[in-house]
Design a protein around this motif. Structure first.
Motif, short mmCIF file in Angstrom:
data_model
loop_
_atom_site.label_atom_id
_atom_site.label_comp_id
_atom_site.label_asym_id
_atom_site.label_seq_id
_atom_site.Cartn_x
_atom_site.Cartn_y
_atom_site.Cartn_z
N UNK A 1 0.90 -1.33 0.11
CA UNK A 1 -0.08 -0.05 0.03
C UNK A 1 0.88 1.40 0.13
N UNK A 2 0.58 2.19 -0.76
CA UNK A 2 1.22 3.52 -0.66
C UNK A 2 0.28 4.59 -0.35
N UNK A 3 0.78 5.27 0.77
CA UNK A 3 0.11 6.31 1.40
C UNK A 3 0.57 7.53 1.22
N UNK A 4 -0.44 8.51 0.74
CA UNK A 4 0.23 9.95 0.97
C UNK A 4 -0.38 10.47 2.25
N UNK A 5 0.75 10.99 2.94
CA UNK A 5 0.41 11.59 4.25
C UNK A 5 0.07 12.98 4.24
N UNK A 6 -1.06 13.53 4.96
CA UNK A 6 -1.36 14.91 5.24
C UNK A 6 -1.28 15.26 6.76
N UNK B 1 -3.45 9.19 4.19
CA UNK B 1 -3.32 9.22 5.82
C UNK B 1 -3.26 10.27 6.40
N UNK B 2 -3.87 10.44 7.66
CA UNK B 2 -3.80 11.84 8.04
C UNK B 2 -3.10 11.81 9.55
N UNK B 3 -2.50 13.04 9.88
CA UNK B 3 -1.64 13.25 11.16
C UNK B 3 -2.28 14.43 11.80
#
Length: 256
Positions: free
Chosen positions: A7-12, A56-58
């Motif tokens: 899985x590739x995650x794009x982080x925000x 994904x979110x932080x």
């Protein structure tokens, strides 16, 4: 990008720059933790490719104090706060006006799970997740409809779950500590459809006035089955399972 298995995650990263606490306000997001690269979309806005790529979110541990899901979103995971330290974390209220948050994280490891590391109140939102880790106190309140497929884990001495009136939680829960304290308290809400596994045997579930509990209890260690599953219906030999459906109006404080 963050790679997790296939899985590739794009982080925000939350910055709160828009000043309105809304998930869909692009100005509240950046593409780096320092906030130097503004986002051009909000997490989940561009959709996902199943089993290939997700956002994904932080969320930092000090802001926002209220987070409004004003859209339906599907994400890999969210981190609320800092898993390395709860010190200085501020309470957070999550609301959704009936919107749906879907968390598809499928890996059973810390890098793939949604972590709740702030005292969090969850209201008026539907949450569907594979894994949800409570590392602080979570209150599921009026209008919260929560379904966790694999497990809702309680990981440390700060981990507590309260299911309040008007909330419904359908989740297997696992208590990983031996604190001798109620890790899950059902206060007028409903917990159903899951198994309660006190991994170290001393923790338990209790219900407040009007709570409804319908779940199986598993004592992992036979020598601690009595403490882990104190309900009268538990099987005496372990590893053991017992079944309970405690209806509204049962004695407040009954252990399970």
């Amino acid at each position: 990008m963050i790679a997790s298995a296939a899985i590739t995650q794009t982080a925000y990263y939350w910055t709160g720059g828009a000043g309105d606490n809304k998930w869909s306000s692009v100005g509240n997001w950046a593409m780096d933790e320092a906030g130097t690269t503004p986002a051009t979309a909000y997490p989940g806005q561009n959709g996902f490719v199943e089993d290939v790529s997700y956002d994904s979110a932080y969320i930092p541990k000090t802001e926002p104090t209220e987070l409004v899901f004003d859209v339906d979103v599907t994400l890999w995971r969210i981190n609320f706060g800092d898993t390395s330290s709860l010190y200085g974390a501020l309470p957070l209220t999550i609301s959704g006006s009936g919107h749906v948050l879907t968390l598809v994280n499928v890996g059973n490891n810390a890098a793939d799970r949604t972590h709740i590391c702030r005292v969090t109140h969850v209201r008026n939102i539907t949450i569907n997740a594979n894994y949800w880790d409570s590392r602080s106190t979570t209150y599921f309140e009026d209008g919260a409809v929560v379904a966790v497929k694999n497990d809702l884990g309680l990981w440390n001495s700060n981990s507590k779950i309260f299911i309040e009136e008007g909330a419904s939680v359908d989740a297997p829960m696992i208590g990983y500590l031996s604190t001798g304290a109620p890790l899950v308290t059902v206060n007028g809400g409903t917990w159903s459809g899951g198994d309660w596994t006190p991994m170290l045997g001393h923790d338990y579930v209790t219900n407040g006035a009007g709570g409804v509990i319908c779940a199986r209890c598993q004592a992992v260690y036979s020598t601690r089955s009595e403490e882990g599953c104190p309900h009268a219906n538990r099987a005496p030999a372990g590893p053991s399972w017992s079944q309970s459906c405690l209806g509204a109006g049962v004695t407040a404080g009954e252990k399970w």
